[in-house]
Write a protein that holds these residues in place. Structure first.
Motif, PDB file in Angstrom:
ATOM      1  N   LEU A  27      -2.186  13.070  14.315  1.00  0.00           N
ATOM      2  CA  LEU A  27      -1.202  13.686  14.828  1.00  0.00           C
ATOM      3  C   LEU A  27      -0.301  14.323  13.663  1.00  0.00           C
ATOM      4  N   CYS A  28      -0.103  13.462  12.796  1.00  0.00           N
ATOM      5  CA  CYS A  28       0.737  14.092  11.476  1.00  0.00           C
ATOM      6  C   CYS A  28      -0.042  14.975  10.826  1.00  0.00           C
ATOM      7  N   LYS A  29      -1.208  14.876  10.609  1.00  0.00           N
ATOM      8  CA  LYS A  29      -2.080  15.940   9.904  1.00  0.00           C
ATOM      9  C   LYS A  29      -2.158  17.301  10.965  1.00  0.00           C
ATOM     10  N   ALA A  30      -2.125  17.175  11.870  1.00  0.00           N
ATOM     11  CA  ALA A  30      -2.146  18.311  12.947  1.00  0.00           C
ATOM     12  C   ALA A  30      -0.828  19.203  12.677  1.00  0.00           C
ATOM     13  N   ASN A  31       0.464  18.395  12.277  1.00  0.00           N
ATOM     14  CA  ASN A  31       1.536  18.877  12.186  1.00  0.00           C
ATOM     15  C   ASN A  31       1.908  18.976  10.635  1.00  0.00           C
ATOM     16  N   GLY A  32       1.021  18.960   9.705  1.00  0.00           N
ATOM     17  CA  GLY A  32       1.370  19.185   8.234  1.00  0.00           C
ATOM     18  C   GLY A  32       1.822  18.222   7.574  1.00  0.00           C
ATOM     19  N   ILE A  33       1.957  17.016   8.043  1.00  0.00           N
ATOM     20  CA  ILE A  33       2.486  15.637   7.484  1.00  0.00           C
ATOM     21  C   ILE A  33       1.156  15.046   6.936  1.00  0.00           C
ATOM     22  N   GLU A  34       1.450  14.694   5.716  1.00  0.00           N
ATOM     23  CA  GLU A  34       0.033  13.964   4.737  1.00  0.00           C
ATOM     24  C   GLU A  34       0.281  12.336   4.360  1.00  0.00           C
ATOM     25  N   PRO A  35      -0.550  11.982   4.080  1.00  0.00           N
ATOM     26  CA  PRO A  35      -0.127  10.305   3.981  1.00  0.00           C
ATOM     27  C   PRO A  35       0.674  10.270   2.402  1.00  0.00           C
ATOM     28  N   VAL A  36       1.266   9.245   2.133  1.00  0.00           N
ATOM     29  CA  VAL A  36       1.911   9.255   1.005  1.00  0.00           C
ATOM     30  C   VAL A  36       1.527   7.856   0.017  1.00  0.00           C
ATOM     31  N   PHE A  37       0.522   7.055   0.516  1.00  0.00           N
ATOM     32  CA  PHE A  37      -0.344   5.985  -0.339  1.00  0.00           C
ATOM     33  C   PHE A  37       0.864   5.267  -0.931  1.00  0.00           C
ATOM     34  N   ALA A  38       1.666   4.761   0.078  1.00  0.00           N
ATOM     35  CA  ALA A  38       2.544   3.871  -0.580  1.00  0.00           C
ATOM     36  C   ALA A  38       2.293   2.259  -0.791  1.00  0.00           C
ATOM     37  N   VAL A  39       1.300   1.989   0.019  1.00  0.00           N
ATOM     38  CA  VAL A  39       0.916   0.398   0.031  1.00  0.00           C
ATOM     39  C   VAL A  39      -0.366   0.570  -0.838  1.00  0.00           C
ATOM     40  N   GLU A  40      -0.401  -0.491  -1.879  1.00  0.00           N
ATOM     41  CA  GLU A  40      -1.692  -0.591  -2.757  1.00  0.00           C
ATOM     42  C   GLU A  40      -2.818  -1.339  -2.305  1.00  0.00           C
ATOM     43  N   GLY A  41      -3.687  -1.424  -2.951  1.00  0.00           N
ATOM     44  CA  GLY A  41      -4.953  -2.227  -2.724  1.00  0.00           C
ATOM     45  C   GLY A  41      -4.914  -3.816  -2.301  1.00  0.00           C
ATOM     46  N   ASP A  42      -3.698  -4.217  -3.170  1.00  0.00           N
ATOM     47  CA  ASP A  42      -3.436  -5.787  -2.946  1.00  0.00           C
ATOM     48  C   ASP A  42      -2.315  -6.055  -1.653  1.00  0.00           C
ATOM     49  N   GLY A  43      -1.952  -4.913  -1.081  1.00  0.00           N
ATOM     50  CA  GLY A  43      -1.075  -4.966   0.088  1.00  0.00           C
ATOM     51  C   GLY A  43       0.404  -5.027  -0.330  1.00  0.00           C
ATOM     52  N   LYS A  44       0.649  -4.540  -1.462  1.00  0.00           N
ATOM     53  CA  LYS A  44       1.988  -4.576  -1.973  1.00  0.00           C
ATOM     54  C   LYS A  44       2.477  -2.986  -2.099  1.00  0.00           C
ATOM     55  N   TYR A  45       3.781  -2.468  -1.867  1.00  0.00           N
ATOM     56  CA  TYR A  45       4.332  -1.378  -1.907  1.00  0.00           C
ATOM     57  C   TYR A  45       4.216  -0.974  -3.535  1.00  0.00           C
ATOM     58  N   ARG A  46       3.797   0.069  -3.787  1.00  0.00           N
ATOM     59  CA  ARG A  46       3.756   0.533  -5.332  1.00  0.00           C
ATOM     60  C   ARG A  46       4.989   0.620  -5.858  1.00  0.00           C
ATOM     61  N   GLU A  47       4.840   0.435  -7.101  1.00  0.00           N
ATOM     62  CA  GLU A  47       6.207  -0.057  -7.949  1.00  0.00           C
ATOM     63  C   GLU A  47       7.500   1.243  -7.730  1.00  0.00           C
ATOM     64  N   ASP A  48       6.679   2.450  -7.880  1.00  0.00           N
ATOM     65  CA  ASP A  48       7.850   3.379  -7.687  1.00  0.00           C
ATOM     66  C   ASP A  48       8.365   3.658  -6.463  1.00  0.00           C
ATOM     67  N   TRP A  49       7.876   2.897  -5.455  1.00  0.00           N
ATOM     68  CA  TRP A  49       8.254   3.237  -3.867  1.00  0.00           C
ATOM     69  C   TRP A  49      10.079   2.840  -3.849  1.00  0.00           C
ATOM     70  N   LEU A  50      10.861   3.669  -3.147  1.00  0.00           N
ATOM     71  CA  LEU A  50      12.278   3.425  -3.346  1.00  0.00           C
ATOM     72  C   LEU A  50      12.528   2.351  -2.681  1.00  0.00           C
ATOM     73  N   TRP A  51      11.961   2.020  -1.438  1.00  0.00           N
ATOM     74  CA  TRP A  51      12.407   0.893  -0.720  1.00  0.00           C
ATOM     75  C   TRP A  51      11.287  -0.322  -0.855  1.00  0.00           C
ATOM     76  N   LEU A  52      11.623  -1.524  -1.535  1.00  0.00           N
ATOM     77  CA  LEU A  52      10.870  -2.718  -1.405  1.00  0.00           C
ATOM     78  C   LEU A  52       9.600  -2.444  -2.595  1.00  0.00           C
ATOM     79  N   GLY A  53       9.657  -1.227  -3.609  1.00  0.00           N
ATOM     80  CA  GLY A  53       8.880  -1.341  -4.419  1.00  0.00           C
ATOM     81  C   GLY A  53       8.366  -2.270  -5.112  1.00  0.00           C
ATOM     82  N   GLY A  54       6.929  -2.541  -5.097  1.00  0.00           N
ATOM     83  CA  GLY A  54       6.293  -3.679  -5.938  1.00  0.00           C
ATOM     84  C   GLY A  54       6.326  -5.046  -5.186  1.00  0.00           C
ATOM     85  N   GLN A  55       6.803  -4.908  -3.836  1.00  0.00           N
ATOM     86  CA  GLN A  55       6.980  -6.100  -2.951  1.00  0.00           C
ATOM     87  C   GLN A  55       5.916  -6.251  -1.709  1.00  0.00           C
ATOM     88  N   GLY A  56       5.754  -7.277  -1.504  1.00  0.00           N
ATOM     89  CA  GLY A  56       4.604  -7.412  -0.303  1.00  0.00           C
ATOM     90  C   GLY A  56       4.277  -8.934  -0.405  1.00  0.00           C
TER      91      GLY A  56
END
Length: 960
Positions: free
Chosen positions: A365-394
């Motif tokens: 649905l988002c793709k059809a409306n021009g909204i792309e993924p942001v890849f915030a969650v890393e492979g180990d299940g934590k938010y990436r370090e630079d994410w504004l909310w809860l970065g590095g947590q999980g």
């Protein structure tokens, strides 16, 4: 026989009792290993191949078990069924080779090696990849060797000296070459889509690697403030979303609504504070459940009212803002309302928050409306370090992280957006079947095979023909490619399913529904132990390099050196003079192991390494879980490269439960170890169990069940023991032609022919339960309890030259020759012992073919009708005699005199009932005979003057 009467001659030495060295006590645990060793030493499999050379082929292709650990009872059932298929087809005279195989790559083996590293406090990522793969290879080879011995102990026949392994260099090269066929036909592509991802294992998973478990999750209602809308009254209200995955809220990018649903602005006023009033947008049908959740969370009842209603279509153009919008950046962007027909009013609020990184519907649905993924969650299940909310947590699958008092919900509560949160939502959730940990949908760049893109097979066919000719291969494959350029992989797979025979037939719907709705095939895994996705991608454009010459250089290197050949230092060698290594990225992902196993038909049936094989296979046989596993991956791979399935038939078995019907579990202590069963009871007992249950459904095993199987086995063994003893000294000169035999013998030949037809049908239907039941019932009911019982008098007491005794022994010889063959696929060790006891110098029973049974024997329907009636009458007489035996009026049925309402010959009936005499009467009656007992045959006859004297027959045998 008991002692002769006092002061009378002892005639026991004149009775022709059966003689055999075949023991009643089986001793299978001791005998079977020696027989298996002899088969190996004599190369029995090779002998069978030689004996069937040039015959019609039956190709069974073995689905590879995983090379990891000792075999379990599921393995034992599976391999026994496979062996039964191969042996019955071989018995029918066909050339039915069996090449066992193993799946050797993949995550479970990696985990075992990583466990060893962790025990040594080593980091797997610090070990050179080549060294790590070598350890994985050695581990897999160890378990291949162990399982091979265990399967052979089970009596499984096959080319054990030359199995197929997915980790063999030639197999790895073939797998890569098959991948290139998809690349060259345009089916392989790299894209970012949500896939099942294991944060514990740090890799994408296939649907076949997922199992669903019931869990309890945190459910939350979150308010998104509406800031723009074509409906002015909505501005300032809060759109409420409901979710059981709070960790996806930090990746929200929109809100989905259903245009066909009616919504309402539902207001809540605090009872003690009229000024505290909030407006919420939710689906009309979900008002009561929503208000109950909020009141419960606040601990007090509010005053709820429906302010006004909004048709779903009117929500187009509405915009909300994220509860954490004050963080700026990503969170400050507008959250648009997006129409989605997948939004329902079954539960929740009728509004669904959209996180394209973490859901298939969200992504599309988002793709059809021009909204792309942001890849915030890393492979180990934590938010990436630079994410504004809860970065590095999980990690995001941690219940504490998602709990009502966890960091996500605490921040939402502080922002005034958390309306309700509770840890009481029960539902089914996907888990990794290896780590048993929860998985997530995670959007990452992965490699896919398209399900709905036209394959363009005309081009693929020309290219394939050219390739196979260049490689010196047979043109079998090209002949199977479809001529329809517009066919998609899904269409070809559905067509193949329709053309495949399924046993049981319900398997067709099972795999069909899966293929019909499955997404594109996710091929890539982010691990080390596997076949590489050995492709180059142009750095500037991101385009996949599709060049046949480059591909074949890579295939040749992997064939020579294995997967270690895919090394950056050799990039330019592979690219040749036409491309610069600096311009291309080498993909480091490995292939889904289901793609590996999906290719086994290629390197096993087509490679020429096993010249007795041919493509396609007549049959695949696995558990019902493989409709989403190996059956399907093989189907996808073959349809994508050859236009049809690699099999003509699929046979499916269910799962083995404990004796109470519960799933086996080490923690419950209800597992049955086939290795221990073989140590105590023998492999033939496991085989008899496996072939006696209705394996097409879930079935049971336990100590009591195995005890019953043991009793069944002993009856069959005693049948063979009797036959061997009764046929002592039998020679061809003793034979009697069927037309010269008494009617009872002709009836038994008719029953044998009838059994022959039933067993043949059971083989054709793969109904091994009926095969085994028919065989055991025939031994117990038709032979031991009927034919043997009636004719033992003739065998023991008639003269060797007597026509009736000769006819009986002729039939016994026919029965022996047939039964030992029919039993040989089931009781492989016992049949060998039986055959060797009678014919010690004639080779293995497993070199024999199906017995030649004269079908004319079963043509006389009147014979069946007559003897069916006589057998029924015999049962009535036996039942009538029993009270006299119980009350000790008579000692045995031979002392009984019977009256029956039958026109049959009284002498025949006396023989049939095993009584002193029979006379006709209006009703069934049993009395004690007044005649005297013959001192040799113990029959009570009018011609015997006193007990202990001989009847005329016995006198002639003894004194004549």
């Amino acid at each position: 026989m008991s002692d002769a009467p006092d002061n009378k001659p002892d005639y026991r030495s004149t009775v022709f009792l059966p003689r055999t060295d075949f023991p009643m006590k089986a001793g299978l645990p001791q005998k079977e290993p020696a027989i298996a060793e002899r088969w190996k030493a004599e190369n029995l499999y090779g002998q069978v191949r030689k004996s069937r050379a040039g015959r019609d082929k039956f190709i069974f292709h073995d689905g590879p078990p995983y090379a990891n650990g000792d075999i379990h009872i599921g393995h034992a059932l599976n391999k026994t069924l496979k062996d039964m298929v191969v042996r019955t087809q071989t018995l029918l005279g066909k050339d039915a080779p069996y090449v066992p195989g193993w799946d050797c790559h993949g995550l479970p083996i990696e985990w075992k090696i990583e466990e060893q590293y962790r025990k040594k406090k080593l980091n797997k990522d610090e070990v050179p990849a080549r060294e790590f793969r070598a350890e994985c290879r050695a581990y897999a080879q160890h378990w291949v060797n162990v399982q091979s011995e265990q399967f052979q102990r089970l009596g499984i026949t096959g080319d054990w000296d030359k199995p197929y392994l997915t980790m063999d260099f030639a197999a790895e090269a073939t797998i890569v070459n098959e991948l290139y066929k998809f690349a060259e036909s345009g089916q392989l592509y790299r894209g970012a889509k949500p896939v099942m991802w294991s944060p514990v294992e740090k890799t994408a998973l296939a649907e076949a690697e997922i199992e669903y478990e019931d869990i309890v999750s945190t459910q939350i209602d979150v308010a998104f403030e509406i800031v723009e809308s074509p409906i002015p009254e909505l501005v300032g209200a809060h759109a409420v979303v409901w979710t059981t995955t709070p960790w996806t809220i930090p990746v929200n990018q929109g809100i989905a609504y259903n245009p066909e649903v009616e919504y309402v602005v539902y207001s809540r006023q605090q009872l003690d504070d009229p000024s505290n009033r909030k407006n919420y947008l939710i689906a009309c049908d979900l008002r009561e459940a929503f208000s109950a959740r909020v009141d419960k969370a606040l601990g007090e009842q509010g005053l709820w009212a429906s302010e006004f209603f909004v048709g779903g279509k009117s929500l187009a153009g509405t915009i909300a803002r994220h509860p954490m919008h004050k963080l700026g950046g990503f969170f400050a962007k507008p959250r648009p309302f997006l129409p989605g027909d997948f939004v329902t009013t079954d539960s929740g609020t009728g509004l669904v928050h959209m996180a394209p990184d973490h859901g298939e519907d969200d992504f599309e649905l988002c793709k059809a409306n021009g909204i792309e993924p942001v890849f915030a969650v890393e492979g180990d299940g934590k938010y990436r370090e630079d994410w504004l909310w809860l970065g590095g947590q999980g990690s995001v699958i941690n219940p504490k992280f998602n709990a009502p008092d966890g960091p996500i919900n605490s921040d939402l509560r502080e922002a005034g957006a958390l309306l309700a949160a509770s840890t009481d939502y029960q539902h089914s959730y996907p888990h990794s079947w290896r780590s048993k940990a929860k998985v997530i949908y995670r959007c990452t760049p992965q490699w896919f095979i398209a399900m709905d893109k036209p394959l363009g097979h005309q081009h693929a066919k020309t290219r394939a023909e050219k390739r196979w000719e260049n490689e010196g291969g047979a043109l079998v494959n090209g002949a199977h490619l479809t001529d329809d350029e517009n066919a998609t992989l899904r269409q070809l797979a559905m067509k193949a399913i329709a053309e495949t025979r399924f046993v049981p037939d319900k398997g067709r719907n099972r795999i069909g529904s899966m293929v019909e709705g499955r997404p594109d095939w996710v091929l890539s895994r982010q691990r080390a132990w596997g076949v590489p996705i050995a492709v180059f991608v142009e750095r500037k454009t991101g385009q996949l390099l599709v060049d046949h010459d480059v591909n074949q250089r890579i295939v040749a290197a992997i064939r020579a050196e294995g997967v270690d050949a895919w090394d950056e230092v050799r990039a330019q060698d592979y690219l040749g003079n036409g491309f610069k290594a600096a311009d291309y990225e080498m993909v480091t992902d490995i292939l889904d192991v289901w793609f590996d196993s999906g290719c086994t038909h290629v390197f096993t049936l087509e490679s020429g390494h096993w010249p007795e094989q041919r493509w396609p296979a007549d049959l695949y046989l696995e558990g019902s879980d493989q409709h989403r596993g190996w059956f399907q991956s093989s189907l996808m791979e073959s349809c994508g490269t050859r236009g049809r399935a690699p099999y003509d038939q699929i046979l499916t078995h269910g799962f083995t439960m404990d004796s109470k019907g519960m799933k086996m579990s080490k923690s419950l202590g209800n597992t049955i170890d086939p290795l221990k069963v073989m140590e105590v009871n023998g492999a033939d007992i496991i085989r008899l169990w496996a072939l006696s249950v209705d394996f097409t459904e879930d079935h049971r095993i336990g100590d009591e069940i195995l005890k019953g199987v043991g009793d069944q086995y002993r009856k069959i063994r005693n049948t063979f023991r009797y036959l061997l003893g009764a046929l002592d000294g039998f020679s061809a000169e003793e034979r009697v032609r069927p037309e010269e035999m008494p009617e009872l013998e002709r009836y038994m030949l008719a029953l044998t022919a009838q059994l022959d037809a039933r067993l043949r049908k059971a083989v054709d239907d793969y109904d091994f339960n009926d095969y085994t039941r028919a065989l055991t019932d025939f031994c117990n009911e038709d032979l031991s309890a009927f034919f043997f019982d009636i004719r033992k008098d003739s065998l023991y007491c008639d003269a060797p030259s007597d026509a009736k005794r000769r006819a009986y022994r002729t039939v016994l010889d026919i029965l022996f020759e047939a039964l030992v063959r029919w039993a040989s696929p089931v009781l492989v060790f016992t049949a060998e012992e039986v055959w060797g006891t009678r014919y010690p110098d004639s080779g293995s029973v497993h070199l024999l073919e199906w017995p030649l049974i004269d079908t004319d024997w079963r043509e006389d329907r009147g014979l069946f009708a007559k003897w069916s009636e006589l057998r029924s009458l015999r049962e009535q007489v036996t039942e009538a005699i029993e009270p006299l035996r119980r009350d000790k009026v008579i000692g045995s049925s031979l002392e009984a005199q019977v009256t029956v309402p039958s026109d049959a010959d009284p002498a025949l009936l006396a023989e049939l009932f095993i009584v002193s005499s029979v006379k006709r009467g209006d009703a069934l009656a049993v009395t004690k005979s007044g005649f005297h007992k013959c001192g040799r045959c113990w029959r009570l006859l009018p011609e015997v003057s006193q007990d202990g004297d001989l009847c005329a027959r016995c006198d002639e045998v003894v004194n004549g």
